[in-house]
Design a protein around this motif. Structure first.
Motif, PDB file in Angstrom:
ATOM      1  N   ILE A  74     -32.539  -1.594 -35.034  1.00  0.00           N
ATOM      2  CA  ILE A  74     -32.015  -0.600 -35.723  1.00  0.00           C
ATOM      3  C   ILE A  74     -31.472   0.838 -34.904  1.00  0.00           C
ATOM      4  N   MET A  75     -32.485   1.421 -33.744  1.00  0.00           N
ATOM      5  CA  MET A  75     -32.581   2.621 -33.756  1.00  0.00           C
ATOM      6  C   MET A  75     -31.905   2.069 -31.486  1.00  0.00           C
ATOM      7  N   GLY A  76     -32.048   0.708 -31.819  1.00  0.00           N
ATOM      8  CA  GLY A  76     -31.854   0.931 -29.810  1.00  0.00           C
ATOM      9  C   GLY A  76     -33.066   0.709 -29.049  1.00  0.00           C
ATOM     10  N   ILE A  77     -34.155   1.524 -29.166  1.00  0.00           N
ATOM     11  CA  ILE A  77     -35.064   1.964 -28.311  1.00  0.00           C
ATOM     12  C   ILE A  77     -36.326   1.041 -28.549  1.00  0.00           C
ATOM     13  N   GLU A  78     -36.826   1.260 -27.774  1.00  0.00           N
ATOM     14  CA  GLU A  78     -38.904   0.717 -27.565  1.00  0.00           C
ATOM     15  C   GLU A  78     -39.221   1.214 -27.918  1.00  0.00           C
ATOM     16  N   PRO A  79     -40.790   1.166 -27.789  1.00  0.00           N
ATOM     17  CA  PRO A  79     -41.784   1.786 -28.926  1.00  0.00           C
ATOM     18  C   PRO A  79     -42.243   2.779 -27.326  1.00  0.00           C
ATOM     19  N   GLY A  80     -42.715   3.651 -27.627  1.00  0.00           N
ATOM     20  CA  GLY A  80     -43.175   5.144 -26.564  1.00  0.00           C
ATOM     21  C   GLY A  80     -41.498   5.989 -26.727  1.00  0.00           C
ATOM     22  N   SER A  81     -40.620   5.412 -26.924  1.00  0.00           N
ATOM     23  CA  SER A  81     -39.672   6.035 -26.335  1.00  0.00           C
ATOM     24  C   SER A  81     -38.714   6.528 -27.999  1.00  0.00           C
ATOM     25  N   VAL A  82     -39.381   6.662 -29.087  1.00  0.00           N
ATOM     26  CA  VAL A  82     -39.161   7.497 -30.259  1.00  0.00           C
ATOM     27  C   VAL A  82     -38.630   8.559 -30.563  1.00  0.00           C
ATOM     28  N   SER A  83     -37.534   8.901 -30.835  1.00  0.00           N
ATOM     29  CA  SER A  83     -36.955   9.991 -30.896  1.00  0.00           C
ATOM     30  C   SER A  83     -36.129  10.204 -31.189  1.00  0.00           C
ATOM     31  N   PRO A  84     -35.389  11.051 -31.976  1.00  0.00           N
ATOM     32  CA  PRO A  84     -34.191  11.674 -33.217  1.00  0.00           C
ATOM     33  C   PRO A  84     -32.933  11.822 -32.787  1.00  0.00           C
ATOM     34  N   PHE A  85     -33.250  11.656 -31.359  1.00  0.00           N
ATOM     35  CA  PHE A  85     -32.107  11.913 -30.279  1.00  0.00           C
ATOM     36  C   PHE A  85     -30.913   9.889 -31.178  1.00  0.00           C
ATOM     37  N   ALA A  86     -32.109   8.892 -31.053  1.00  0.00           N
ATOM     38  CA  ALA A  86     -31.729   7.840 -31.408  1.00  0.00           C
ATOM     39  C   ALA A  86     -31.363   7.255 -32.767  1.00  0.00           C
ATOM     40  N   LEU A  87     -31.876   8.529 -33.025  1.00  0.00           N
ATOM     41  CA  LEU A  87     -30.627   8.461 -34.846  1.00  0.00           C
ATOM     42  C   LEU A  87     -29.450   7.978 -34.828  1.00  0.00           C
ATOM     43  N   ILE A  88     -28.763   8.149 -33.455  1.00  0.00           N
ATOM     44  CA  ILE A  88     -26.808   8.127 -33.527  1.00  0.00           C
ATOM     45  C   ILE A  88     -26.733   6.509 -33.432  1.00  0.00           C
ATOM     46  N   ASN A  89     -27.671   5.617 -33.230  1.00  0.00           N
ATOM     47  CA  ASN A  89     -27.614   4.286 -32.889  1.00  0.00           C
ATOM     48  C   ASN A  89     -27.951   3.370 -34.166  1.00  0.00           C
ATOM     49  N   ASP A  90     -28.237   4.098 -35.327  1.00  0.00           N
ATOM     50  CA  ASP A  90     -28.626   4.643 -36.450  1.00  0.00           C
ATOM     51  C   ASP A  90     -27.498   4.225 -37.611  1.00  0.00           C
ATOM     52  N   LYS A  91     -26.692   2.987 -36.651  1.00  0.00           N
ATOM     53  CA  LYS A  91     -24.618   2.680 -37.597  1.00  0.00           C
ATOM     54  C   LYS A  91     -24.754   2.902 -39.096  1.00  0.00           C
ATOM     55  N   GLU A  92     -25.844   2.165 -39.418  1.00  0.00           N
ATOM     56  CA  GLU A  92     -25.610   1.079 -41.260  1.00  0.00           C
ATOM     57  C   GLU A  92     -27.255   2.563 -41.751  1.00  0.00           C
ATOM     58  N   LYS A  93     -27.187   3.761 -41.158  1.00  0.00           N
ATOM     59  CA  LYS A  93     -27.848   4.937 -41.483  1.00  0.00           C
ATOM     60  C   LYS A  93     -29.662   4.534 -42.546  1.00  0.00           C
ATOM     61  N   LYS A  94     -29.998   3.619 -42.564  1.00  0.00           N
ATOM     62  CA  LYS A  94     -31.158   2.849 -43.008  1.00  0.00           C
ATOM     63  C   LYS A  94     -32.468   3.914 -42.889  1.00  0.00           C
ATOM     64  N   VAL A  95     -32.519   5.292 -41.797  1.00  0.00           N
ATOM     65  CA  VAL A  95     -33.898   5.856 -40.999  1.00  0.00           C
ATOM     66  C   VAL A  95     -33.331   6.792 -41.973  1.00  0.00           C
ATOM     67  N   ASN A  96     -34.325   7.415 -42.700  1.00  0.00           N
ATOM     68  CA  ASN A  96     -34.277   8.541 -43.644  1.00  0.00           C
ATOM     69  C   ASN A  96     -35.218   9.865 -42.197  1.00  0.00           C
ATOM     70  N   PHE A  97     -34.946  10.724 -42.494  1.00  0.00           N
ATOM     71  CA  PHE A  97     -35.296  11.478 -40.496  1.00  0.00           C
ATOM     72  C   PHE A  97     -35.977  12.516 -41.674  1.00  0.00           C
ATOM     73  N   TYR A  98     -37.346  13.183 -41.037  1.00  0.00           N
ATOM     74  CA  TYR A  98     -38.098  13.972 -41.758  1.00  0.00           C
ATOM     75  C   TYR A  98     -38.307  14.738 -40.436  1.00  0.00           C
ATOM     76  N   LEU A  99     -38.403  16.332 -40.426  1.00  0.00           N
ATOM     77  CA  LEU A  99     -38.842  16.868 -39.514  1.00  0.00           C
ATOM     78  C   LEU A  99     -39.646  17.876 -40.073  1.00  0.00           C
ATOM     79  N   ASP A 100     -40.802  18.427 -39.315  1.00  0.00           N
ATOM     80  CA  ASP A 100     -41.533  18.460 -40.281  1.00  0.00           C
ATOM     81  C   ASP A 100     -41.545  20.402 -40.158  1.00  0.00           C
ATOM     82  N   GLN A 101     -42.212  21.008 -40.997  1.00  0.00           N
ATOM     83  CA  GLN A 101     -41.327  22.464 -41.382  1.00  0.00           C
ATOM     84  C   GLN A 101     -41.890  22.961 -39.725  1.00  0.00           C
ATOM     85  N   SER A 102     -43.745  22.373 -39.340  1.00  0.00           N
ATOM     86  CA  SER A 102     -44.200  23.276 -38.554  1.00  0.00           C
ATOM     87  C   SER A 102     -43.014  23.157 -36.729  1.00  0.00           C
ATOM     88  N   LEU A 103     -42.335  22.042 -37.090  1.00  0.00           N
ATOM     89  CA  LEU A 103     -41.750  22.649 -35.700  1.00  0.00           C
ATOM     90  C   LEU A 103     -39.932  23.111 -35.666  1.00  0.00           C
TER      91      LEU A 103
END
Length: 103
Positions: A74-103
């Motif tokens: 889905i995101m074209g990355i390996e464990p240990g490299s998870v990042s919101p930047f990888a959402l650009i690879n989610d062409k089918e928009k399968k991933v729901n993204f949530y950013l914690d308020q503290s950030l």
């Protein structure tokens, strides 16, 4: 599937590799629920999280860490490299993204 001890080791490795970079640092959790819906949660790295408590506010049930095959496909990355930047690879928009308020 990523286990809690694996996640803790990844976080420790991240801390040792970044040196003295100032600012907020995050941990990014790639999750899947029992309905097959995917989530990416970005939270402050020192925040502890209870997946049972997180499920209700995002209208989900039974969250768990998603298998690495989903992360790759889905995101074209390996464990240990998870990042919101990888959402650009989610062409089918399968991933729901949530950013914690503290950030």
């Amino acid at each position: 599937m990523l286990k809690k001890n694996d996640l803790l080791q990844i976080l420790e490795d991240s801390k040792s590799l970044r040196g003295t970079i100032r600012g907020a640092h995050s941990k990014n959790l790639f999750l899947k629920d029992s309905k097959g819906i995917f989530y990416l949660l970005s939270i402050e790295e020192n925040t502890s999280i209870d997946l049972k408590k997180v499920a209700a506010p995002i209208n989900s049930k039974k969250l768990s860490f998603a298998n690495s095959k989903y992360l790759q496909s889905i995101m074209g990355i390996e464990p240990g490299s998870v990042s919101p930047f990888a959402l650009i690879n989610d062409k089918e928009k399968k991933v729901n993204f949530y950013l914690d308020q503290s950030l």
